[in-house]
Design a protein around this motif. Structure first.
Motif, PDB file in Angstrom:
ATOM      1  N   THR A 184      41.415  35.282  41.979  1.00 44.33           N
ATOM      2  CA  THR A 184      42.657  35.437  42.743  1.00 44.33           C
ATOM      3  C   THR A 184      43.493  36.639  42.316  1.00 44.33           C
ATOM      4  O   THR A 184      44.631  36.797  42.762  1.00 44.33           O
ATOM      5  CB  THR A 184      43.517  34.171  42.613  1.00 44.33           C
ATOM      6  OG1 THR A 184      43.775  33.922  41.220  1.00 44.33           O
ATOM      7  CG2 THR A 184      42.825  32.968  43.226  1.00 44.33           C
ATOM      8  N   ASP A 185      42.937  37.488  41.485  1.00 44.49           N
ATOM      9  CA  ASP A 185      43.652  38.714  41.105  1.00 44.49           C
ATOM     10  C   ASP A 185      42.631  39.697  40.568  1.00 44.49           C
ATOM     11  O   ASP A 185      41.480  39.333  40.296  1.00 44.49           O
ATOM     12  CB  ASP A 185      44.744  38.427  40.076  1.00 44.49           C
ATOM     13  CG  ASP A 185      45.928  39.399  40.196  1.00 44.49           C
ATOM     14  OD1 ASP A 185      45.736  40.503  40.760  1.00 44.49           O
ATOM     15  OD2 ASP A 185      47.038  39.052  39.745  1.00 44.49           O
TER      16      ASP A 185
ATOM     17  N   ALA B 238      43.539  42.279  47.718  1.00 42.58           N
ATOM     18  CA  ALA B 238      43.213  40.865  47.924  1.00 42.58           C
ATOM     19  C   ALA B 238      42.876  40.627  49.389  1.00 42.58           C
ATOM     20  O   ALA B 238      43.459  41.230  50.290  1.00 42.58           O
ATOM     21  CB  ALA B 238      44.390  39.988  47.520  1.00 42.58           C
TER      22      ALA B 238
ATOM     23  N   ASP C 286      42.641  37.728  52.464  1.00 39.64           N
ATOM     24  CA  ASP C 286      43.015  36.382  52.883  1.00 39.64           C
ATOM     25  C   ASP C 286      42.013  35.813  53.877  1.00 39.64           C
ATOM     26  O   ASP C 286      42.245  34.770  54.491  1.00 39.64           O
ATOM     27  CB  ASP C 286      44.422  36.348  53.469  1.00 39.64           C
ATOM     28  CG  ASP C 286      44.555  37.226  54.718  1.00 39.64           C
ATOM     29  OD1 ASP C 286      43.525  37.748  55.211  1.00 39.64           O
ATOM     30  OD2 ASP C 286      45.694  37.391  55.194  1.00 39.64           O
TER      31      ASP C 286
ATOM     32  N   THR D  29      43.350  35.917  48.037  1.00 39.59           N
ATOM     33  CA  THR D  29      44.647  35.289  47.819  1.00 39.59           C
ATOM     34  C   THR D  29      44.434  33.882  47.281  1.00 39.59           C
ATOM     35  O   THR D  29      43.348  33.296  47.416  1.00 39.59           O
ATOM     36  CB  THR D  29      45.440  35.203  49.132  1.00 39.59           C
ATOM     37  OG1 THR D  29      44.731  34.359  50.050  1.00 39.59           O
ATOM     38  CG2 THR D  29      45.633  36.582  49.748  1.00 39.59           C
ATOM     39  N   GLU D  30      45.471  33.304  46.702  1.00 35.96           N
ATOM     40  CA  GLU D  30      45.343  31.946  46.183  1.00 35.96           C
ATOM     41  C   GLU D  30      45.076  30.947  47.301  1.00 35.96           C
ATOM     42  O   GLU D  30      44.324  29.982  47.129  1.00 35.96           O
ATOM     43  CB  GLU D  30      46.596  31.565  45.395  1.00 35.96           C
ATOM     44  CG  GLU D  30      46.719  32.330  44.082  1.00 35.96           C
ATOM     45  CD  GLU D  30      47.845  31.810  43.206  1.00 35.96           C
ATOM     46  OE1 GLU D  30      48.638  30.968  43.675  1.00 35.96           O
ATOM     47  OE2 GLU D  30      47.925  32.244  42.032  1.00 35.96           O
TER      48      GLU D  30
ATOM     49  N   ARG E 212      43.421  31.581  50.035  1.00 35.82           N
ATOM     50  CA  ARG E 212      42.029  31.764  50.425  1.00 35.82           C
ATOM     51  C   ARG E 212      41.098  31.097  49.412  1.00 35.82           C
ATOM     52  O   ARG E 212      40.070  30.522  49.778  1.00 35.82           O
ATOM     53  CB  ARG E 212      41.705  33.256  50.534  1.00 35.82           C
ATOM     54  CG  ARG E 212      40.282  33.571  50.971  1.00 35.82           C
ATOM     55  CD  ARG E 212      39.989  33.047  52.366  1.00 35.82           C
ATOM     56  NE  ARG E 212      38.706  33.541  52.878  1.00 35.82           N
ATOM     57  CZ  ARG E 212      38.180  33.170  54.038  1.00 35.82           C
ATOM     58  NH1 ARG E 212      38.806  32.296  54.812  1.00 35.82           N
ATOM     59  NH2 ARG E 212      37.014  33.670  54.445  1.00 35.82           N
TER      60      ARG E 212
END
Length: 378
Positions: free
Chosen positions: A287-288, A293, A295, A309-310, A312
């Motif tokens: 997530t990073d 990032a 989605d 993304t978090e 996703r």
């Protein structure tokens, strides 16, 4: 005459009642939820658990239990247990993991791997080199099986991603790995006849740059008799930023299980092992990282994308459970991992966790829990 009429009417009434009862029972049966899924789900922790404090270990395994996982995949590193000598063992490191997992009703899948300095071939500086003597590694595996079989450990994965240079140095060698696999399989079964052996999780990479694709590698192992040594094949079909269910690249990594021309299952069938299941012993999404990032929307999964993304990640977790459940030949899905390794954004490797490094949950924690619960109709 009237009596016969009433008799026929009663007969019709009873017949109607019987039809209604059968219909009601059939409807009730159809309305019942399907049988619970046989898919086994777990969390992978790498080489972290043995070095945690008691509090950290408890928190990590509580997460596994809370999401509904039944398996804990953790390195049982030869380099950790016998770092200095073939005559001394530090079993206490892994004893804690097995004891804590058992207390929570979790099964442990140890990854037998990684070579201490005294057992490496000449010129090898790292623990990811294969052992100079495969029989020495097998002896370690036999001792581990003897120790942990009475504690409920009966599944063993032999090495991790041996088809890429990062984990088999200086370069992957399926013939050498097959020798190690066969010796290790014999050893753990001699100690525990109920033991089951999993071929080390293969990385879903193309054959290029010193790496060997999972199908090419598996074909070589099978050609050299490795199929008889294993009860399952490990595979790591990371698909992010795509979903496992996507029919696109890199989502096609999942299709490599049984839908591509040289699928893992197709190869197993070709070599007379069609009933050998696939264990997905790693799957996840970071997530990073240093790039952009995604989605999941078109145009966000290209170029410099290194992570998702978090939100996703949560969608990927839920979809992976559903997709694994309906993929023939897949019997286990193990998510990597429970918590981020750190906060250094120079590498996405630090951000695969269901929790951030500070312990706060990401959306994927709840998404995975709900998806696992849905397997069992709860």
């Amino acid at each position: 005459m009237a009596r016969n009429h009433r008799g026929r009417r009663r007969a019709v009434t009873w017949a109607a009642l019987l039809v209604w009862l059968i219909g009601a029972l059939t409807a009730t049966h159809c309305a019942r939820p399907q049988s619970p899924s046989a898919l086994q789900v777990g969390l992978a922790y790498g080489d972290r658990l043995v070095w945690m404090s008691d509090r950290q270990l408890a928190a990590a395994l509580d997460d596994a239990a809370s999401v509904g996982a039944r398996w804990v995949r953790a390195d049982l590193s030869w380099a950790d247990i016998q770092p200095d000598s073939p005559h001394e063992y530090r079993w206490r490191l892994f004893d804690r993991v097995v004891r804590a997992a058992s207390a929570r009703g979790l099964h442990v899948l140890p990854v037998l791997a990684y070579t201490p300095s005294w057992a490496r071939p000449a010129g090898c500086a790292g623990d990811k080199c294969p052992p100079a003597d495969p029989q020495a590694f097998a002896a370690f595996a036999r001792t581990a099986s003897q120790r942990y079989a009475p504690r409920g450990v009966h599944r063993w994965e032999v090495w991790n991603e041996p088809n890429i240079p990062a984990f088999w140095q200086p370069a992957p060698d399926p013939v050498a790995y097959t020798g190690l696999l066969r010796a290790t399989g014999r050893a753990v079964r001699q100690a525990d006849p109920s033991a089951r052996v999993i071929l080390g999780g293969l990385s879903a990479v193309p054959t290029a740059g010193g790496k060997i694709s999972a199908p090419d590698y598996l074909a070589a192992v099978l050609a050299h008799g490795g199929g008889r040594a294993v009860d399952a094949v490990g595979y790591h079909p990371y698909t992010y930023p795509d979903l496992a269910s996507a029919a696109t690249t890199p989502g096609m990594a999942w299709a490599g299980i049984d839908r591509t021309r040289d699928s893992l299952h197709g190869l197993l069938a070709r070599y007379g092992r069609p009933d050998t299941p696939v264990w997905i012993t790693e799957f996840g999404a970071p997530t990073d990282g240093p790039g952009a990032a995604s989605d999941g929307r078109p145009g966000t999964a290209e170029g410099a994308t290194t992570h998702v993304t978090e939100e996703r990640q949560g969608a990927i977790a839920a979809d992976a459970v559903r997709t694994a459940d309906r993929t023939p030949h897949v019997t286990a899905l193990i998510w990597y991992t429970e918590r981020d390794l750190g906060t250094d954004r120079s590498s996405p490797e630090n951000f695969f966790g269901l929790r951030r490094a500070d312990g706060s949950p990401k959306p994927a924690l709840g998404a995975l829990r709900r998806a696992i619960a849905s397997l069992h109709g709860t």
